[in-house]
Design a protein around this motif. Structure first.
Motif, PDB file in Angstrom:
ATOM      1  N   MET A   1       0.841  -1.193   0.000  1.00  0.00           N
ATOM      2  CA  MET A   1       0.000   0.000   0.000  1.00  0.00           C
ATOM      3  C   MET A   1       0.877   1.244   0.000  1.00  0.00           C
ATOM      4  O   MET A   1       1.796   1.352   0.797  1.00  0.00           O
ATOM      5  CB  MET A   1      -0.869   0.031   1.255  1.00  0.00           C
ATOM      6  CG  MET A   1      -1.878  -1.093   1.334  1.00  0.00           C
ATOM      7  SD  MET A   1      -3.139  -0.950   0.093  1.00  0.00           S
ATOM      8  CE  MET A   1      -4.476  -0.356   1.045  1.00  0.00           C
ATOM      9  N   VAL A   2       0.555   2.169  -0.875  1.00  0.00           N
ATOM     10  CA  VAL A   2       1.231   3.456  -0.908  1.00  0.00           C
ATOM     11  C   VAL A   2       0.421   4.411  -0.038  1.00  0.00           C
ATOM     12  O   VAL A   2      -0.787   4.541  -0.203  1.00  0.00           O
ATOM     13  CB  VAL A   2       1.339   3.995  -2.354  1.00  0.00           C
ATOM     14  CG1 VAL A   2       1.885   5.412  -2.352  1.00  0.00           C
ATOM     15  CG2 VAL A   2       2.210   3.092  -3.203  1.00  0.00           C
ATOM     16  N   ARG A   3       1.093   5.055   0.894  1.00  0.00           N
ATOM     17  CA  ARG A   3       0.432   6.028   1.779  1.00  0.00           C
ATOM     18  C   ARG A   3       0.671   7.413   1.205  1.00  0.00           C
ATOM     19  O   ARG A   3       1.796   7.770   0.873  1.00  0.00           O
ATOM     20  CB  ARG A   3       0.988   5.945   3.187  1.00  0.00           C
ATOM     21  CG  ARG A   3       0.404   7.021   4.106  1.00  0.00           C
ATOM     22  CD  ARG A   3       0.928   6.919   5.482  1.00  0.00           C
ATOM     23  NE  ARG A   3       0.374   5.708   6.064  1.00  0.00           N
ATOM     24  CZ  ARG A   3       0.794   5.192   7.209  1.00  0.00           C
ATOM     25  NH1 ARG A   3       1.776   5.742   7.871  1.00  0.00           N
ATOM     26  NH2 ARG A   3       0.228   4.115   7.688  1.00  0.00           N
ATOM     27  N   ILE A   4      -0.399   8.202   1.111  1.00  0.00           N
ATOM     28  CA  ILE A   4      -0.319   9.558   0.594  1.00  0.00           C
ATOM     29  C   ILE A   4      -0.758  10.503   1.697  1.00  0.00           C
ATOM     30  O   ILE A   4      -1.871  10.397   2.203  1.00  0.00           O
ATOM     31  CB  ILE A   4      -1.228   9.733  -0.640  1.00  0.00           C
ATOM     32  CG1 ILE A   4      -0.859   8.703  -1.701  1.00  0.00           C
ATOM     33  CG2 ILE A   4      -1.116  11.151  -1.187  1.00  0.00           C
ATOM     34  CD1 ILE A   4      -1.925   8.512  -2.747  1.00  0.00           C
ATOM     35  N   ARG A   5       0.135  11.398   2.087  1.00  0.00           N
ATOM     36  CA  ARG A   5      -0.176  12.396   3.113  1.00  0.00           C
ATOM     37  C   ARG A   5      -0.338  13.737   2.426  1.00  0.00           C
ATOM     38  O   ARG A   5       0.566  14.197   1.737  1.00  0.00           O
ATOM     39  CB  ARG A   5       0.934  12.428   4.154  1.00  0.00           C
ATOM     40  CG  ARG A   5       1.050  11.051   4.842  1.00  0.00           C
ATOM     41  CD  ARG A   5       2.070  11.019   5.921  1.00  0.00           C
ATOM     42  NE  ARG A   5       1.606  11.885   6.990  1.00  0.00           N
ATOM     43  CZ  ARG A   5       2.428  12.500   7.836  1.00  0.00           C
ATOM     44  NH1 ARG A   5       3.723  12.353   7.740  1.00  0.00           N
ATOM     45  NH2 ARG A   5       1.941  13.268   8.783  1.00  0.00           N
ATOM     46  N   LEU A   6      -1.499  14.342   2.617  1.00  0.00           N
ATOM     47  CA  LEU A   6      -1.851  15.588   1.940  1.00  0.00           C
ATOM     48  C   LEU A   6      -1.833  16.750   2.921  1.00  0.00           C
ATOM     49  O   LEU A   6      -2.338  16.639   4.030  1.00  0.00           O
ATOM     50  CB  LEU A   6      -3.243  15.466   1.313  1.00  0.00           C
ATOM     51  CG  LEU A   6      -3.441  14.256   0.389  1.00  0.00           C
ATOM     52  CD1 LEU A   6      -4.906  14.103   0.029  1.00  0.00           C
ATOM     53  CD2 LEU A   6      -2.589  14.390  -0.849  1.00  0.00           C
ATOM     54  N   MET A   7      -1.291  17.867   2.471  1.00  0.00           N
ATOM     55  CA  MET A   7      -1.187  19.045   3.328  1.00  0.00           C
ATOM     56  C   MET A   7      -1.903  20.230   2.677  1.00  0.00           C
ATOM     57  O   MET A   7      -2.041  20.291   1.454  1.00  0.00           O
ATOM     58  CB  MET A   7       0.292  19.418   3.540  1.00  0.00           C
ATOM     59  CG  MET A   7       1.193  18.252   3.935  1.00  0.00           C
ATOM     60  SD  MET A   7       0.755  17.488   5.476  1.00  0.00           S
ATOM     61  CE  MET A   7       1.515  18.634   6.582  1.00  0.00           C
ATOM     62  N   GLY A   8      -2.329  21.173   3.504  1.00  0.00           N
ATOM     63  CA  GLY A   8      -2.899  22.433   3.029  1.00  0.00           C
ATOM     64  C   GLY A   8      -4.088  22.259   2.109  1.00  0.00           C
ATOM     65  O   GLY A   8      -5.012  21.486   2.382  1.00  0.00           O
ATOM     66  N   ALA A   9      -4.063  23.005   0.999  1.00  0.00           N
ATOM     67  CA  ALA A   9      -5.175  22.999   0.049  1.00  0.00           C
ATOM     68  C   ALA A   9      -5.417  21.620  -0.542  1.00  0.00           C
ATOM     69  O   ALA A   9      -6.549  21.267  -0.872  1.00  0.00           O
ATOM     70  CB  ALA A   9      -4.922  24.006  -1.075  1.00  0.00           C
ATOM     71  N   PHE A  10      -4.370  20.806  -0.676  1.00  0.00           N
ATOM     72  CA  PHE A  10      -4.556  19.458  -1.222  1.00  0.00           C
ATOM     73  C   PHE A  10      -5.433  18.611  -0.300  1.00  0.00           C
ATOM     74  O   PHE A  10      -6.295  17.868  -0.750  1.00  0.00           O
ATOM     75  CB  PHE A  10      -3.219  18.762  -1.466  1.00  0.00           C
ATOM     76  CG  PHE A  10      -2.432  19.350  -2.600  1.00  0.00           C
ATOM     77  CD1 PHE A  10      -3.048  19.778  -3.765  1.00  0.00           C
ATOM     78  CD2 PHE A  10      -1.073  19.485  -2.510  1.00  0.00           C
ATOM     79  CE1 PHE A  10      -2.328  20.319  -4.815  1.00  0.00           C
ATOM     80  CE2 PHE A  10      -0.326  20.019  -3.560  1.00  0.00           C
ATOM     81  CZ  PHE A  10      -0.956  20.440  -4.713  1.00  0.00           C
TER      82      PHE A  10
END
Length: 76
Positions: A1-10
């Protein structure tokens, strides 16, 4: 599994701060983020990290990689 951490506007656009996806083979960061973040391509400047290292959108990820992405905001 690829983990995607999103910050701010994303994180706001995606409606979450973290997503995990299963990849079949390799994909580029940009390909993955286009699927996860509405209007991703409208952000020309962004900071991308893969496993804690600076990366570009054309970098390939697979397996257990972690992507962290944040928009670069400018003002004046």
């Amino acid at each position: 599994m690829v983990r995607i951490r999103l910050m701010g506007a994303f994180a706001h656009l995606a409606g979450t701060r973290e997503v995990e996806i299963k990849l079949e083979g390799k994909k580029t960061v940009d390909e993955i983020l286009r699927e996860v973040i509405p209007r991703y391509d409208e952000f020309r400047e962004k900071i991308i990290m893969i496993n804690g290292q600076p990366a570009r959108g054309d970098a390939e990820v697979e397996g257990e990689d972690e992507i962290k992405v944040m928009p670069v905001l400018s003002g004046g």
